[in-house]
Every structure is written in structure tokens, then in C-alpha cells.
Scaffold this motif. Structure first.
Motif, mmCIF file in Angstrom:
data_model
loop_
_atom_site.group_PDB
_atom_site.id
_atom_site.type_symbol
_atom_site.label_atom_id
_atom_site.label_comp_id
_atom_site.label_asym_id
_atom_site.label_seq_id
_atom_site.Cartn_x
_atom_site.Cartn_y
_atom_site.Cartn_z
ATOM 1 N N ALA A 108 8.957 21.803 -2.341
ATOM 2 C CA ALA A 108 9.068 23.333 -1.999
ATOM 3 C C ALA A 108 7.979 23.936 -2.516
ATOM 4 C CB ALA A 108 10.577 23.810 -2.448
ATOM 5 N N ARG A 109 7.562 23.561 -3.631
ATOM 6 C CA ARG A 109 6.359 24.232 -4.158
ATOM 7 C C ARG A 109 5.014 23.525 -3.594
ATOM 8 N NH1 ARG A 109 5.977 23.672 -9.720
ATOM 9 N NH2 ARG A 109 7.676 22.073 -9.868
ATOM 10 N N GLY A 110 5.235 22.568 -2.901
ATOM 11 C CA GLY A 110 3.706 22.026 -2.522
ATOM 12 C C GLY A 110 3.459 20.935 -3.850
ATOM 13 N N ALA A 111 4.269 20.750 -4.790
ATOM 14 C CA ALA A 111 3.546 19.864 -5.843
ATOM 15 C C ALA A 111 4.199 18.549 -5.637
ATOM 16 C CB ALA A 111 4.697 20.166 -7.079
ATOM 17 N N GLU A 112 3.688 17.501 -6.346
ATOM 18 C CA GLU A 112 4.188 15.934 -6.246
ATOM 19 C C GLU A 112 3.950 15.484 -7.498
ATOM 20 O OE1 GLU A 112 0.948 13.957 -3.629
ATOM 21 O OE2 GLU A 112 0.583 15.840 -2.447
ATOM 22 N N LEU A 113 5.040 14.514 -7.610
ATOM 23 C CA LEU A 113 5.093 13.474 -8.860
ATOM 24 C C LEU A 113 5.169 12.184 -8.276
ATOM 25 C CD1 LEU A 113 5.456 13.323 -11.878
ATOM 26 C CD2 LEU A 113 7.817 13.550 -11.564
ATOM 27 N N ARG A 114 4.311 11.489 -8.822
ATOM 28 C CA ARG A 114 3.994 10.172 -8.131
ATOM 29 C C ARG A 114 3.808 9.023 -9.395
ATOM 30 N NH1 ARG A 114 -1.008 10.135 -4.991
ATOM 31 N NH2 ARG A 114 -1.888 9.449 -7.057
ATOM 32 N N ILE A 115 4.207 7.795 -9.221
ATOM 33 C CA ILE A 115 4.081 6.673 -9.889
ATOM 34 C C ILE A 115 3.365 5.572 -8.796
ATOM 35 C CG2 ILE A 115 5.084 4.696 -11.227
ATOM 36 C CD1 ILE A 115 7.248 6.491 -12.461
ATOM 37 N N ARG A 116 2.272 5.262 -9.223
ATOM 38 C CA ARG A 116 1.785 4.439 -8.364
ATOM 39 C C ARG A 116 0.953 3.046 -9.221
ATOM 40 N NH1 ARG A 116 -3.456 6.924 -5.550
ATOM 41 N NH2 ARG A 116 -1.964 7.057 -3.866
ATOM 42 N N THR A 117 1.324 1.861 -8.740
ATOM 43 C CA THR A 117 0.910 0.580 -9.085
ATOM 44 C C THR A 117 -0.222 0.060 -8.259
ATOM 45 O OG1 THR A 117 2.955 0.271 -10.336
ATOM 46 C CG2 THR A 117 1.597 -1.818 -9.768
ATOM 47 N N VAL A 118 -1.289 -0.142 -8.849
ATOM 48 C CA VAL A 118 -2.421 -0.575 -8.235
ATOM 49 C C VAL A 118 -2.845 -2.055 -8.315
ATOM 50 C CG1 VAL A 118 -4.875 -0.033 -7.648
ATOM 51 C CG2 VAL A 118 -3.408 1.972 -8.249
ATOM 52 N N HIS A 119 -2.658 -2.736 -7.426
ATOM 53 C CA HIS A 119 -2.972 -4.071 -7.490
ATOM 54 C C HIS A 119 -4.372 -4.301 -6.863
ATOM 55 C CE1 HIS A 119 1.152 -5.232 -7.962
ATOM 56 N NE2 HIS A 119 1.540 -4.301 -7.158
ATOM 57 N N GLY A 120 -5.397 -4.656 -7.856
ATOM 58 C CA GLY A 120 -6.752 -4.822 -7.596
ATOM 59 C C GLY A 120 -7.101 -6.316 -7.520
ATOM 60 N N PRO A 121 -8.443 -6.748 -7.187
ATOM 61 C CA PRO A 121 -8.983 -8.019 -7.533
ATOM 62 C C PRO A 121 -8.919 -8.572 -8.804
ATOM 63 C CG PRO A 121 -10.646 -6.671 -6.705
ATOM 64 C CD PRO A 121 -9.347 -5.810 -6.663
ATOM 65 N N THR A 122 -9.164 -7.866 -9.790
ATOM 66 C CA THR A 122 -8.987 -8.278 -11.225
ATOM 67 C C THR A 122 -7.887 -7.713 -12.185
ATOM 68 O OG1 THR A 122 -10.587 -6.498 -11.917
ATOM 69 C CG2 THR A 122 -11.583 -8.511 -10.964
ATOM 70 N N ASP A 123 -7.269 -6.806 -11.755
ATOM 71 C CA ASP A 123 -6.241 -6.338 -12.457
ATOM 72 C C ASP A 123 -5.121 -5.689 -11.750
ATOM 73 O OD1 ASP A 123 -7.541 -3.683 -11.812
ATOM 74 O OD2 ASP A 123 -7.122 -3.050 -13.918
ATOM 75 N N THR A 124 -3.945 -5.296 -12.566
ATOM 76 C CA THR A 124 -2.993 -4.263 -11.819
ATOM 77 C C THR A 124 -2.750 -3.305 -13.150
ATOM 78 O OG1 THR A 124 -1.864 -6.120 -10.710
ATOM 79 C CG2 THR A 124 -0.477 -4.288 -11.292
#
Length: 185
Positions: free
Chosen positions: A45-61
Motif C-alpha cells: 500500500a505504501r509502495g514499499a518492498e521487502l524481498r529475499i533473493r537467492t542468486v545462483h551464478g556460475p561461480t557462487d550462490t
């Protein structure tokens, strides 16, 4: 810091990819995003965001916890952003839930990231495909102080133009909204 960012629909992904490759090597990564909100939807409602992102890349996570405040520039949707890396993804989810937040949506983004200097700024260009959404997107962003947003957005627009992206291609469409719509149909 403000994430001065513009997002566009890409009509010629191969051409944009070629132009990005001229700027440097792209890094393929898969993002697993989980968005949280209060049970009453106060963040959205306030236009805010709370996110947990896991990034899987070529050399690490790696996993990052991100909070984005309400947009400071309505035309672009650019927002203040605070982000930190977390060591234990399950603990991060437990902490956020323990603070009373509930997951609202989770989905995957397939990205190719390019980091480069343009117009004196460090830029991040991300070519994005979300399996649940038709099309390819391009996000170009740079982190700036509050008083530099308009100048930074002008620089981002110039980079987009160099990549063959016009003003008519820009979109404020959120991936979260598009995924919700797709799942409801």
C-alpha cells in the motif's frame, strides 16, 4: 542510496544482447525471489518492498535481503534501496516471518548482468526473462544520492538509447504484478 532505474520491454533481444556484449562480459544468473508484506498489505500500500533473493551464478550462490521504500520519482519508479547479504537463507526467511511478515509471491528470474561505466557512473544492465511472463526485459540502473536522481535517470536513458531502446519501450510494469495476473488466468 537511490536505485535510479528504468525498465523496458525488449523487442529485439538478439540486437540488445549484441550491444551489451560490446560493453563487456555478461554474467548469467538465476534469481529466486520471495516478496514479503505485512498481513494487511501495508508495504504494498505504501509502495514499499521487502524481498529475499537467492542468486545462483556460475561461480557462487548468494542471498540478499532487500528493502525498497516508496518511489522518489513517479515516472521511473526509482526507489531508495537498502540491501545486505545474508549467510543463512533459511534463517533470513525465519527472521522476516518472525517479525510478522508473510510471503506474498515467489518466482524465478533468468538474468544476464552487465556491469560497466557509462557517463561517469557505474551501471548495471540486466537482460531479464521471467518464465511465467511473455517477453524479454532490460533494466538499467545506477545507485546515486537523493539529489542526483534526475541526472542519473538522464544518463540511464542515454545508455538505453545506445542499446536501441526507445522511450516507447519503457514500462513501469512490475514482475510481481505480471506473475500474479498470469497465475490467476
Amino acid at each position: 542510496m537511490i536505485e535510479a532505474e528504468l525498465k523496458a520491454r525488449v523487442h529485439t533481444p538478439e540486437e540488445v544482447l549484441r550491444r551489451l556484449d560490446e560493453r563487456g562480459e555478461g554474467v548469467p544468473e538465476v534469481y529466486q525471489d520471495t516478496y514479503y508484506d505485512t498481513p494487511d498489505g501495508n508495504l504494498e500500500a505504501r509502495g514499499a518492498e521487502l524481498r529475499i533473493r537467492t542468486v545462483h551464478g556460475p561461480t557462487d550462490t548468494r542471498t540478499v535481503l532487500t528493502y525498497k521504500g516508496a518511489a522518489v520519482d513517479e515516472a521511473s519508479g526509482s526507489k531508495p534501496e537498502a540491501e545486505t547479504r545474508v549467510e543463512d537463507v533459511e534463517a533470513a526467511h525465519s527472521i522476516v516471518r518472525g517479525l510478522g511478515h508473510v510471503p506474498t509471491i515467489a518466482f524465478e528470474k533468468r538474468c544476464r548482468n552487465y556491469v560497466f561505466k557509462a557517463r561517469g557512473r557505474k551501471m548495471l544492465a540486466t537482460l531479464v526473462r521471467v518464465p511465467e511472463i511473455d517477453g524479454t526485459f532490460l533494466e538499467v540502473e545506477t545507485l546515486v544520492a537523493d539529489d542526483q536522481v534526475q541526472e542519473a535517470l538522464a544518463d540511464v536513458r542515454a545508455v538505453l538509447a545506445e542499446l536501441g531502446i526507445g522511450e516507447d519501450d519503457l514500462t513501469r510494469e512490475l514482475y510481481t504484478d505480471a506473475v500474479r495476473v498470469r497465475r490467476q488466468s
